[in-house]
Write an enzyme that holds these catalytic residues in place. Structure first.
Site, PDB file in Angstrom:
ATOM      1  N   GLY A 153       0.825  -1.197   0.000  1.00  0.00           N
ATOM      2  CA  GLY A 153       0.000   0.000   0.000  1.00  0.00           C
ATOM      3  C   GLY A 153       0.861   1.249   0.000  1.00  0.00           C
ATOM      4  N   CYS A 154       0.258   2.373  -0.376  1.00  0.00           N
ATOM      5  CA  CYS A 154       1.030   3.608  -0.473  1.00  0.00           C
ATOM      6  C   CYS A 154       1.537   4.053   0.892  1.00  0.00           C
ATOM      7  CB  CYS A 154       0.194   4.699  -1.145  1.00  0.00           C
ATOM      8  SG  CYS A 154      -1.412   5.007  -0.384  1.00  0.00           S
ATOM      9  N   TYR A 155       0.647   4.085   1.885  1.00  0.00           N
ATOM     10  CA  TYR A 155       1.095   4.505   3.213  1.00  0.00           C
ATOM     11  C   TYR A 155       2.130   3.545   3.810  1.00  0.00           C
ATOM     12  CZ  TYR A 155      -2.514   8.167   3.948  1.00  0.00           C
ATOM     13  OH  TYR A 155      -3.283   9.300   3.902  1.00  0.00           O
ATOM     14  N   ILE A 316       7.624   9.741  -0.060  1.00  0.00           N
ATOM     15  CA  ILE A 316       7.531   9.047  -1.345  1.00  0.00           C
ATOM     16  C   ILE A 316       6.484   9.753  -2.210  1.00  0.00           C
ATOM     17  CG2 ILE A 316       8.098   6.764  -0.392  1.00  0.00           C
ATOM     18  CD1 ILE A 316       5.054   6.085  -0.717  1.00  0.00           C
TER      19      ILE A 316
END
Lengths: 350, 350, 350, 350
Positions: A153-155, A316
């Protein structure tokens, strides 16, 4: 390897699908073979994403219209479908395909945890057993041999990259970790929701899904593995009026005499030579605008005024290292291609 | 009280000065008598701030050109000068004036702490002893009787309003407080600095002044008074691409069985009837866009997944409750005017 | 007039409805009696618009649940319903009500033109004959006597205020007018549409509805009346990544020796004493940020390098002078209240 | 050509310099040899532009410290110095260097016109005679043979690409051209000016330098050459709250029966096969976000409601096709490299 890799992207009409196309367009070894988008089937990619109108790409099709023959011409599938719809789709894909799934459907190893957080039973539990969690820098070898990679996942990407080596080395207390996360809006996708309108998002800030965000168990899974025992973390996401980028400000308590310098030294050694993870010198903290459009993850740290506390910061681009970029990185590892292929772009600023 | 209060604003060419003018324009009992701005002396207010061109206001003058006679016609001075320049200015003001200082120059009671954080000795230590820290809701009586009120900093306002009652009541651990603060750019003022350009600030996010921001000792001063012993807090500010608003996400550890509900109950009682401090029901967290342009401070809380931890969130408009609004609120208290005079505006959204 | 005016707002869950509430909250003579919002019926205003949670307001109801008795307690109706749904609603309202309609449903006098541009026959042609187009400054007397005022569209407000006096006085060529209009996103409403997402709107700019926007015939109606013959204009709207504000850059050809100075003199005289329309001195051009949150319309002009050409620029806040503010201004005129009541707020900046 | 081209960038600490570095990093045939930035001499590129910290680049030096030996190792100079300082610098450069100048110093062929618009006499009039105006698509052959190319201004690029072929073919009236231009803030550079602060620029819009912008004579120079007689245009720039992108909405009057379709056909043929200039089908208008980060110029057109009028719209990224990208494109042409080398990036969205 000089053979051209034929790519299928399932769910090409979302932001993640578009970002895969943008990055793969710079990849020397790939070719877009199939793009699916059920509601936009029949349209060109340029009709859905005018910024990609110059890309050589097939028209969008419905996944149900992809024939066995079509699949035979494909090597790698990027699956960018909505959560909870992906398990059934991937379970039906031909065996020869190697798959990077960008949804959350195969990220949680424990299908009970999946069921608890995603509101229903896992639809492909056998397949789940074969899935490898693709945080590339921390599991490169297993990714290389996987058929199915669950893209993080992004987080969870930034915090796990920073925290797992520190937990493994015993430098920080695993039971007192606070992750204050701030994300741009593209992380929420392209769905037309009132809460994502420009008028609602710009010129303001808020926390959301406090103590209930689905990325919490994903982070905890990674950190627990590092700690070799179950642990919980605080994870508090915020929506920031910008399109791309995730900044995580992470508050940790160190063990013994360790301070920010100790932690940075450990991380610097751990990520030495990595093309995409960069540990900044003490006193320098990363900014999301310094990674925008690139596959970089920057990590910095500073001593807190509170004795025994350190503040870690990770940055990021959520659509790149937090999604499409890391997916391509995983594909490169899976196929033995140079890991930076298609990922050599510098950040774009301003 | 029906007499018109004559106002001087020192430093009227900054964002805080402009905000004072905007709000005072709705005040039924005040009149702008003197506006100073050394570098813009001789210009109209509308030349410096075209959005205020319709306001009835005197032209800007240099503070050195204000005569004793001019001062005699003034009742209240709002001082919005840069930090470190204010002590000398205020020390020279006639005795009959009542003063609300929006700089940091009189906020720290301990002149040694001031010297340490602001890089030089205090220039008016005797005057400092008379200054009252004007967090209105928590010190209304002393504000009422003060000649000189030190208006709180933008960051310290929300966290102190939320934390002081909880520390006083013993509901939270005072030694484990983390304040992750996010501010819009107007908090940094109107000075032409590269780091505040649109190209540098928009579409990105970063932490700054980590473990070294001057608002940390100000917050600690307030919390230490509540705890009746010195304490330190973590305070980590971030710059967010928006013009107005501060959101503070505060991580606390509760004492005994207290949870978010307990804390909210305590705060609800504490701020009952307050026109500007609103405690939200459990499960609702504030957003900066819900207070923009208003003097509101919203406070919410949620239970963390970590046992014994609660997440508090506060939201203000940094230019209003974090500066000009609270200054006017303090003036109203000092003069016995209705506390909401000039501050009755609802937030503006979107 | 000291009697409190009881207000109903139909369609209170949109941005325009919210703006009416924000402004009326400062109006000394009004009280909110009824707020309708069919899909949000039963909710509080604060649930739909948290920034308005402190306003004294009744809960939202469905318009079908408003009884005859309820209507009897109302004096003025602001109708902020979607286009094409309003004619039928207003036709059914009791006769004693005075109405300001913020939709487009009654703006075009010629029901054939309405049918052509709005895709269907007019549903209340008799009522249309009684409607007055409420560009307050240009038709104050007829507004004062109207039962039903059609509040002007956001885009048409600025250009008509600037151009009608110039056409009437014969200073510009009526057949060579180009209106390049730029609007913030709130003008498009709160509906959840992909094209209005933050990710789609921010960091970019585009023209839309070129040569086909429904505000073109509305502008042409006003200018034709001024010219005493039918005329067409170019009107090209653009969507700008900001929440509020419309800037119109208008390219005109002057008649005879007239230049920017001539035009400004004419407009200055025409709008002398107007509280909301301000003509700037030559060389100063308005910016949308100088009117944000206020009911101001600023007009500036400059000579072009092309001989005989002048560039006019108008700026308004689309939600205020372009919608809710002008509606309240019209109500004030209709009721004989001070025209600035509820509209005295200065712009908010930054 | 396989030899590596050694590059010097003069003025590497501005946005244009940074963009040159970002793009050249993808160029297969170039290497950064010298980066100058007088005020940042001695610093690394990453210190000035953290987003470029991963680029292999020499440290910044003062131009006065570049030795003859250093220059001997350089093939091509990109000059990104401020206007009016460049003529003297370039006049002193060794003869073997080929130069692309991104300032305005060599764009105006007529040194009298230069003196009038840039406030002083031209300092290198002989060199001016040798300079070629580098609008690549329209002057490829002369660019190929030039030693010194004057890279076009950001605003003039789009309008000239669209208008010159139409004027040359006699399809539009050259004396009635209105260019309403909208730019993001990076076009104004990285200098710390109050007017470019986030607080000043965001959430608003304004026209500036009306009838007095220095890009007007540059556009007129190009259009006059096409018309074979002197002509004037209206050019009205606006500052938009976004970082990158220029949209020009151009109002033209056609000759004879020509309409938008006619104009698009002409442009489509003219730019057939061009990698960077794309003419959109009738009814589709470009958006700046569809070119962000790329070297594309998109051109669209629509018929106006006014008979005989057409609206042209052009979109570029001001830092790429409007500056650094076109400069690299010119270098490629000068050196006989593939024209798309270093410029193959797709736009980045959202």
């Amino acid at each position: 390897m000089t053979k051209t890799v034929k790519i299928a992207i399932l769910g090409a009409s979302g932001y993640t699908g578009a970002e895969l196309v943008r990055l793969l367009d710079t990849h020397p070894n790939t070719e877009l073979a199939i793009l699916t988008a059920d509601r936009r089937a029949g349209q060109t990619l340029g009709a859905v994403f005018p910024h990609l109108a110059q890309v050589k790409a097939p028209p969008l099709v419905s996944i149900d219209d992809v024939t066995a023959e079509d699949w035979a011409g494909v090597d790698v599938v990027f699956c960018a479908l909505p959560h909870a719809t992906t398990q059934a789709v991937i379970a039906r894909l031909p065996e020869h395909l190697r798959i990077v799934d960008l949804s959350a459907d195969f990220r949680l190893f424990d299908t009970d945890v999946y069921a608890e957080w995603y509101g229903g039973p896992h639809k492909a539990p056998e397949l789940q057993k074969t899935a490898i969690y693709g945080l590339t820098e921390l599991d490169r070898e297993r990714v290389a041999n996987a058929r199915l990679v669950a893209n993080p996942g992004c987080y969870p990407t930034g915090p796990q990259l920073a925290l797992i080596p520190l937990i493994e080395s015993g430098l920080i207390e695993p039971d007192d970790i606070i992750i204050d996360a701030k994300s741009g809006v593209s992380g929420a996708g392209r769905g037309a929701k009132e809460g994502l309108l420009h008028g609602e998002v710009s010129e303001g800030l808020h926390a959301y899904a406090v103590a209930s965000h689905r990325h919490a168990p994903e982070i905890e899974q990674g950190l627990s593995r590092a700690a070799r025992r179950p642990l919980l973390v605080n994870f508090t996401p915020h929506l920031v009026p910008m399109n791309r980028g995730i900044l995580c400000t992470i508050y940790v308590r160190t063990v013994g005499e360790a301070d920010a310098g100790t932690l940075l030294s450990k991380l610097t050694v751990r990520f030495q030579g990595e093309p995409f993870v960069k540990v900044l010198p003490k006193g320098t903290l990363p900014q999301t605008r310094h990674v925008r459009g690139s596959n970089l993850c920057l990590i910095g740290a500073a001593d807190d005024r509170l004795p025994g506390r350190v503040i870690l910061v990770t940055a990021i681009d959520n659509l790149v290292k937090g999604a499409a970029g890391q997916a391509i990185q995983n594909m490169n590892v899976m196929l033995g291609l140079p890991e930076t292929a298609g990922l050599a772009l510098q950040p774009i600023f301003p």
